[in-house]
Design an enzyme around this catalytic site. Structure first.
Site, PDB file in Angstrom:
ATOM      1  N   ASP A  73      43.642  35.410  34.677  1.00  0.00           N
ATOM      2  CA  ASP A  73      43.636  35.343  36.139  1.00  0.00           C
ATOM      3  C   ASP A  73      44.978  34.758  36.584  1.00  0.00           C
ATOM      4  O   ASP A  73      45.654  34.068  35.806  1.00  0.00           O
ATOM      5  CB  ASP A  73      42.473  34.462  36.603  1.00  0.00           C
ATOM      6  N   ASP A  75      45.926  33.315  40.286  1.00  0.00           N
ATOM      7  CA  ASP A  75      45.949  32.198  41.230  1.00  0.00           C
ATOM      8  C   ASP A  75      45.256  30.964  40.665  1.00  0.00           C
ATOM      9  O   ASP A  75      44.077  31.006  40.289  1.00  0.00           O
ATOM     10  CB  ASP A  75      45.268  32.600  42.540  1.00  0.00           C
ATOM     11  N   THR A 180      44.118  40.182  38.591  1.00  0.00           N
ATOM     12  CA  THR A 180      44.142  39.442  39.843  1.00  0.00           C
ATOM     13  C   THR A 180      43.795  40.316  41.038  1.00  0.00           C
ATOM     14  O   THR A 180      43.996  41.540  41.011  1.00  0.00           O
ATOM     15  CB  THR A 180      45.543  38.830  40.060  1.00  0.00           C
ATOM     16  N   ALA A 181      43.274  39.677  42.080  1.00  0.00           N
ATOM     17  CA  ALA A 181      43.024  40.383  43.335  1.00  0.00           C
ATOM     18  C   ALA A 181      44.297  40.567  44.139  1.00  0.00           C
ATOM     19  O   ALA A 181      44.297  41.253  45.161  1.00  0.00           O
ATOM     20  CB  ALA A 181      41.993  39.619  44.166  1.00  0.00           C
ATOM     21  N   LYS A 225      36.971  42.955  38.741  1.00  0.00           N
ATOM     22  CA  LYS A 225      37.842  42.492  37.652  1.00  0.00           C
ATOM     23  C   LYS A 225      37.240  42.839  36.298  1.00  0.00           C
ATOM     24  O   LYS A 225      37.936  43.300  35.384  1.00  0.00           O
ATOM     25  CB  LYS A 225      38.059  40.978  37.744  1.00  0.00           C
ATOM     26  N   ASP A 248      40.324  30.113  36.508  1.00  0.00           N
ATOM     27  CA  ASP A 248      39.963  28.835  37.131  1.00  0.00           C
ATOM     28  C   ASP A 248      38.718  28.948  37.992  1.00  0.00           C
ATOM     29  O   ASP A 248      38.169  27.942  38.422  1.00  0.00           O
ATOM     30  CB  ASP A 248      41.106  28.359  38.035  1.00  0.00           C
ATOM     31  N   ASN A 251      34.162  32.823  40.370  1.00  0.00           N
ATOM     32  CA  ASN A 251      34.098  34.235  40.740  1.00  0.00           C
ATOM     33  C   ASN A 251      34.451  35.147  39.578  1.00  0.00           C
ATOM     34  O   ASN A 251      34.126  36.340  39.596  1.00  0.00           O
ATOM     35  CB  ASN A 251      35.046  34.515  41.910  1.00  0.00           C
TER      36      ASN A 251
END
Length: 320
Positions: A73, A75, A180-181, A225, A248, A251
Site C-alpha cells: 500500500d 499512503d 493504491t487508490a 485492491k 497501514d 480497509n
C-alpha cells in the site's frame, strides 16, 4: 491525473465494478512495469560502465523465489500522508485550480494526518475534485507535472523502514508492486523513483490521450485492491501463498488476507487489533507515543501541522 478516490469502507464482496477496476489496474501495471524494467536495465548497464558498486544489503532479510512477490500500500505505508493531497498541492502551485479548492485539500490532508484513517467523505470529495480538475488535460502533461511534484512534495516523505522492506524483497529476486487508490500515473512515478517493479492504481478513462473525467470501474480501494492483486498474480504466475503484502489500513484487510505473509505497517487501530488476533507481523516506523497513536510523523514541523489544522477548523466552521 487519473482518478483519485476511495469508497466508503464497509464489509462487502467484490462487485463487478471492483473486478473491472482491479483488472484495469493489473493491465496498466504490467504495461508500465515493462517500461520501468527497460529503464533499470539501461541504468544498470551505465553503472557497470562507471564501476559503481552494489548497494549494501538491507537489514531485514527476506527469502523469496520466482513465484513470490510483494505488494505495498502507498499512503501511510510507504509514504507519510496521502499521495493525492501532495499532488493537489503541486497542481495548485501550477494554477490548476483556485484557493477555494486548496482549502478543501488542506482540510482533507489535516484530517488524514490527525485521524490516521481514510475518512470516506473526505476521500470521495478528493476524488470528485481531482476528476473535475484533470478533465480535458492530456495524460502526458500530467505525467510530466507528476515527476516535478514527486521531487517537491513526496520524495522526503518516504518511510525509510518500509523502503528497506521493499528493497529486501527486490534483493531476494522478487518483484515489488505498489497497490493504491491513488492515480495509476502517480503510483507509477513513485514506483519508478523507488526502483520498484511497477504499480497498481486507480485507472481514469482517457480518449486519444486526454482525460474524460470518468473512471474505469471504480477507485482501487478495499475489495478492488484484492481483485487487482489476484488478477496480477494470475497474469504473472505467482503463488499468493508465497507472496507478502503490507498496509497501514483496515480497509486493506481483503488484500492482506490474500497472501501468505501479511504485514501491518504503521497500522490504524482496527488493523492493529485484526493483525494481533491473527498473529500477523507488525512494523511501526512512527516515533513517539502521540505519533504512534494518531499517525503524525514525529519529524513533522509544528508550524506545518498547525497551519493544516487551522485551515481545517476554519473550513469546518464555514460549513457549519
Amino acid at each position: 491525473m487519473a482518478a483519485l478516490g476511495w469508497l466508503t469502507p464497509r464489509r462487502r464482496s467484490a462487485t463487478a465494478r471492483s473486478v473491472l477496476a482491479g483488472e484495469a489496474a493489473a493491465e496498466a501495471a504490467r504495461k508500465t512495469s515493462l517500461q520501468l524494467e527497460r529503464e533499470r536495465e539501461g541504468a544498470a548497464a551505465e553503472a557497470a560502465d562507471t564501476g559503481e558498486g552494489k548497494p549494501a544489503e538491507p537489514e531485514f532479510p527476506v527469502v523469496g523465489d520466482s513465484l513470490a512477490a510483494a505488494f505495498f500500500d502507498l499512503d501511510n505505508t510507504v509514504m507519510q500522508g496521502a499521495a493525492i493531497f501532495h499532488f493537489g498541492r503541486g497542481l495548485y502551485k501550477r494554477k490548476f485550480f483556485q484557493r477555494r479548492e486548496l482549502a478543501r485539500f488542506a482540510w482533507q490532508q489535516a484530517w488524514f494526518r490527525l485521524a490516521g484513517v481514510e475518512d470516506p467523505e473526505h476521500m470521495q470529495d478528493a476524488r470528485d475534485s481531482a476528476l473535475s480538475i484533470v478533465q480535458g488535460h492530456r495524460v502526458a502533461e500530467l505525467m510530466s507535472i507528476g515527476e516535478e511534484i514527486y521531487d517537491e512534495y513526496m520524495a522526503d516523505r518516504i518511510w525509510p523502514g518500509t523502503r528497506a522492506l521493499a528493497q529486501a524483497h527486490l534483493d531476494a529476486g522478487q518483484k515489488v508492486w505498489l497497490v493504491t487508490a491513488a492515480p495509476v500515473e502517480t503510483a507509477t512515478i513513485i514506483a519508478r523513483r523507488l526502483g520498484l517493479t511497477g504499480a497498481l492504481g486507480t485507472v481514469a478513462e482517457s480518449v486519444d490521450g486526454v482525460y474524460t473525467g470518468r473512471l474505469v470501474g471504480e477507485p482501487l480501494h478495499g475489495p478492488a485492491k484484492a481483485e487487482a492483486v489476484r488478477a496480477l498474480a494470475a497474469a504473472e504466475g505467482l503463488d499468493l501463498a508465497r507472496c507478502a503484502a503490507y498496509s497501514d489500513s483496515h480497509n486493506d484487510i481483503p488484500m492482506l488476507s490474500l497472501v501468505g505473509h501479511p504485514y501491518a505497517i504503521n497500522p490504524d487501530t482496527k488493523l492493529r487489533k485484526h493483525a494481533r488476533d491473527r498473529e500477523w507481523r507488525l512494523r511501526d516506523y512512527r516515533t513517539g507515543r502521540k505519533a504512534a497513536k494518531v499517525g503524525i510523523p514525529a519529524a513533522a514541523g509544528v508550524g506545518a501541522l498547525a497551519g493544516g489544522t487551522a485551515a481545517a477548523v476554519a473550513l469546518h466552521r464555514r460549513r457549519r
